[in-house]
Design a protein around this motif. Structure first.
Motif, PDB file in Angstrom:
ATOM      1  N   ASP A 130       0.812  -1.218   0.000  1.00 20.25           N
ATOM      2  CA  ASP A 130       0.000   0.000   0.000  1.00 20.25           C
ATOM      3  C   ASP A 130       0.851   1.278   0.000  1.00 20.25           C
ATOM      4  OD1 ASP A 130      -2.295  -1.477  -0.104  1.00 20.25           O
ATOM      5  OD2 ASP A 130      -2.767  -1.261   2.029  1.00 20.25           O
ATOM      6  N   PHE A 131       1.918   1.308   0.775  1.00 22.94           N
ATOM      7  CA  PHE A 131       2.776   2.491   0.834  1.00 22.94           C
ATOM      8  C   PHE A 131       3.412   2.749  -0.535  1.00 22.94           C
ATOM      9  CE2 PHE A 131       6.976   4.453   2.167  1.00 22.94           C
ATOM     10  CZ  PHE A 131       6.454   5.701   2.474  1.00 22.94           C
ATOM     11  N   THR A 132       3.910   1.687  -1.165  1.00 25.85           N
ATOM     12  CA  THR A 132       4.509   1.804  -2.493  1.00 25.85           C
ATOM     13  C   THR A 132       3.476   2.308  -3.493  1.00 25.85           C
ATOM     14  OG1 THR A 132       6.056   0.020  -2.012  1.00 25.85           O
ATOM     15  CG2 THR A 132       5.707   0.551  -4.326  1.00 25.85           C
ATOM     16  N   LYS A 133       2.297   1.743  -3.467  1.00 25.24           N
ATOM     17  CA  LYS A 133       1.239   2.151  -4.391  1.00 25.24           C
ATOM     18  C   LYS A 133       0.845   3.610  -4.175  1.00 25.24           C
ATOM     19  CE  LYS A 133      -0.822  -2.364  -5.178  1.00 25.24           C
ATOM     20  NZ  LYS A 133      -2.022  -3.193  -5.055  1.00 25.24           N
ATOM     21  N   THR A 134       0.790   4.018  -2.928  1.00 27.59           N
ATOM     22  CA  THR A 134       0.447   5.412  -2.634  1.00 27.59           C
ATOM     23  C   THR A 134       1.503   6.360  -3.190  1.00 27.59           C
ATOM     24  OG1 THR A 134      -0.757   4.761  -0.645  1.00 27.59           O
ATOM     25  CG2 THR A 134      -0.050   7.063  -0.783  1.00 27.59           C
ATOM     26  N   MET A 135       2.765   5.999  -3.049  1.00 26.72           N
ATOM     27  CA  MET A 135       3.831   6.851  -3.603  1.00 26.72           C
ATOM     28  C   MET A 135       3.742   6.924  -5.126  1.00 26.72           C
ATOM     29  SD  MET A 135       7.209   6.280  -1.257  1.00 26.72           S
ATOM     30  CE  MET A 135       7.212   4.498  -1.301  1.00 26.72           C
ATOM     31  N   VAL A 136       3.472   5.802  -5.775  1.00 24.54           N
ATOM     32  CA  VAL A 136       3.328   5.797  -7.235  1.00 24.54           C
ATOM     33  C   VAL A 136       2.144   6.666  -7.633  1.00 24.54           C
ATOM     34  CG1 VAL A 136       2.750   4.365  -9.242  1.00 24.54           C
ATOM     35  CG2 VAL A 136       4.431   3.552  -7.577  1.00 24.54           C
ATOM     36  N   LEU A 137       1.020   6.455  -6.986  1.00 24.18           N
ATOM     37  CA  LEU A 137      -0.204   7.167  -7.338  1.00 24.18           C
ATOM     38  C   LEU A 137      -0.086   8.677  -7.149  1.00 24.18           C
ATOM     39  CD1 LEU A 137      -3.146   6.902  -8.270  1.00 24.18           C
ATOM     40  CD2 LEU A 137      -3.776   6.681  -5.851  1.00 24.18           C
ATOM     41  N   THR A 138       0.622   9.099  -6.121  1.00 17.67           N
ATOM     42  CA  THR A 138       0.651  10.529  -5.777  1.00 17.67           C
ATOM     43  C   THR A 138       1.971  11.217  -6.134  1.00 17.67           C
ATOM     44  OG1 THR A 138       1.342  10.026  -3.515  1.00 17.67           O
ATOM     45  CG2 THR A 138      -1.037  10.239  -3.918  1.00 17.67           C
ATOM     46  N   HIS A 139       2.736  10.672  -7.055  1.00 15.34           N
ATOM     47  CA  HIS A 139       4.036  11.296  -7.344  1.00 15.34           C
ATOM     48  C   HIS A 139       3.916  12.585  -8.159  1.00 15.34           C
ATOM     49  CE1 HIS A 139       4.176   8.818 -11.142  1.00 15.34           C
ATOM     50  NE2 HIS A 139       4.955   9.792 -11.579  1.00 15.34           N
ATOM     51  N   HIS A 140       2.737  12.887  -8.686  1.00 13.27           N
ATOM     52  CA  HIS A 140       2.508  14.174  -9.359  1.00 13.27           C
ATOM     53  C   HIS A 140       1.352  14.954  -8.742  1.00 13.27           C
ATOM     54  CE1 HIS A 140       5.303  13.847 -12.673  1.00 13.27           C
ATOM     55  NE2 HIS A 140       4.842  12.654 -12.990  1.00 13.27           N
ATOM     56  N   LYS A 141       0.331  14.258  -8.334  1.00 13.94           N
ATOM     57  CA  LYS A 141      -0.900  14.898  -7.859  1.00 13.94           C
ATOM     58  C   LYS A 141      -1.291  14.331  -6.502  1.00 13.94           C
ATOM     59  CE  LYS A 141      -2.086  16.855 -11.940  1.00 13.94           C
ATOM     60  NZ  LYS A 141      -2.176  18.262 -12.118  1.00 13.94           N
ATOM     61  N   SER A 142      -1.984  15.138  -5.735  1.00 19.36           N
ATOM     62  CA  SER A 142      -2.491  14.668  -4.443  1.00 19.36           C
ATOM     63  C   SER A 142      -3.735  13.811  -4.671  1.00 19.36           C
ATOM     64  CB  SER A 142      -2.852  15.854  -3.552  1.00 19.36           C
ATOM     65  OG  SER A 142      -4.013  16.502  -4.063  1.00 19.36           O
ATOM     66  N   ASN A 143      -4.140  13.105  -3.644  1.00 17.73           N
ATOM     67  CA  ASN A 143      -5.373  12.319  -3.738  1.00 17.73           C
ATOM     68  C   ASN A 143      -6.550  13.193  -4.119  1.00 17.73           C
ATOM     69  OD1 ASN A 143      -4.327   9.790  -3.177  1.00 17.73           O
ATOM     70  ND2 ASN A 143      -4.569  10.027  -0.978  1.00 17.73           N
ATOM     71  N   ASP A 144      -6.621  14.406  -3.558  1.00 23.12           N
ATOM     72  CA  ASP A 144      -7.717  15.317  -3.870  1.00 23.12           C
ATOM     73  C   ASP A 144      -7.737  15.686  -5.352  1.00 23.12           C
ATOM     74  OD1 ASP A 144      -8.557  15.311  -1.248  1.00 23.12           O
ATOM     75  OD2 ASP A 144      -7.522  17.174  -0.731  1.00 23.12           O
ATOM     76  N   GLU A 145      -6.570  15.916  -5.926  1.00 17.01           N
ATOM     77  CA  GLU A 145      -6.489  16.278  -7.346  1.00 17.01           C
ATOM     78  C   GLU A 145      -6.826  15.094  -8.250  1.00 17.01           C
ATOM     79  OE1 GLU A 145      -3.079  19.581  -7.783  1.00 17.01           O
ATOM     80  OE2 GLU A 145      -2.462  17.755  -6.719  1.00 17.01           O
ATOM     81  N   LEU A 146      -6.561  13.892  -7.779  1.00 16.39           N
ATOM     82  CA  LEU A 146      -6.847  12.702  -8.570  1.00 16.39           C
ATOM     83  C   LEU A 146      -8.321  12.308  -8.504  1.00 16.39           C
ATOM     84  CD1 LEU A 146      -3.701  10.622  -7.612  1.00 16.39           C
ATOM     85  CD2 LEU A 146      -4.233  11.524  -9.883  1.00 16.39           C
ATOM     86  N   TRP A 147      -9.056  12.920  -7.593  1.00 12.50           N
ATOM     87  CA  TRP A 147     -10.454  12.548  -7.367  1.00 12.50           C
ATOM     88  C   TRP A 147     -11.290  12.664  -8.641  1.00 12.50           C
ATOM     89  CZ3 TRP A 147     -12.494   9.662  -3.931  1.00 12.50           C
ATOM     90  CH2 TRP A 147     -13.868   9.637  -3.746  1.00 12.50           C
ATOM     91  N   GLU A 148     -10.965  13.594  -9.525  1.00 12.99           N
ATOM     92  CA  GLU A 148     -11.760  13.764 -10.743  1.00 12.99           C
ATOM     93  C   GLU A 148     -11.705  12.532 -11.654  1.00 12.99           C
ATOM     94  OE1 GLU A 148      -9.874  16.224 -14.120  1.00 12.99           O
ATOM     95  OE2 GLU A 148      -8.973  17.025 -12.294  1.00 12.99           O
ATOM     96  N   TYR A 149     -10.725  11.665 -11.442  1.00 11.03           N
ATOM     97  CA  TYR A 149     -10.604  10.450 -12.247  1.00 11.03           C
ATOM     98  C   TYR A 149     -11.355   9.277 -11.630  1.00 11.03           C
ATOM     99  CZ  TYR A 149      -7.201  13.182 -14.688  1.00 11.03           C
ATOM    100  OH  TYR A 149      -6.603  14.196 -15.389  1.00 11.03           O
TER     101      TYR A 149
END
Length: 150
Positions: free
Chosen positions: A96-115
């Protein structure tokens, strides 16, 4: 390095970019050699290495590659969302920690919410975008095969 998958508009390949990122990581790990102890997280360096290794795999999607080639248009999806799936090829501890770093390396969770896809279309756009990677899977598998070398 013979990968055809581009990571940057200047022509840098995914393999070259990954190698550069991991080289910087190696230098930082040498300088800050005790962060795993400081954070009391024994997998700290392993997880960061893995996140860096997989962070741009989603760029193998046709639409992303076409956007890099044209240098005029932007791809209207986030490569990070697709990259996360490749972390699952690891057989490690909790990822989970690795996945979170991959997912958020450009955008925050809030910014990714639109997807986020609602309950009626869950996976539709995501699955379509993952399909765009299919013809580059052999190149990604060749890079994964080099994982031990990195």
């Amino acid at each position: 390095m013979n990968s055809t998958i581009k990571a940057k508009s200047n022509g840098e390949t995914l393999e070259e970019h990954t190698s550069k990122c991991l080289s910087v990581f190696s230098n930082l790990k040498e300088i800050y050699s005790e962060l795993d102890q400081f954070t009391n997280y024994p997998y700290f360096y392993t997880d960061i290495f893995n996140a860096l290794f997989f962070h741009d795999f989603g760029k193998a999607a046709n639409g992303f590659q076409e956007a890099l080639e044209s240098k005029k248009s932007r791809w209207k999806y986030r490569h990070e969302i697709l990259s996360v799936n490749f972390v699952d090829c690891l057989n490690n501890h909790d990822l989970d920690f690795t996945k979170t770093m991959v997912l958020t390396h450009h955008k925050s969770n809030d910014e990714l919410w639109e997807y986020y896809e609602d309950e009626y279309s869950i996976g539709n756009n995501f699955e379509y975008k993952m399909e765009e990677i299919r013809n580059n899977l052999s190149s990604l598998n060749q890079l994964i095969a080099k994982y031990p070398q990195f």
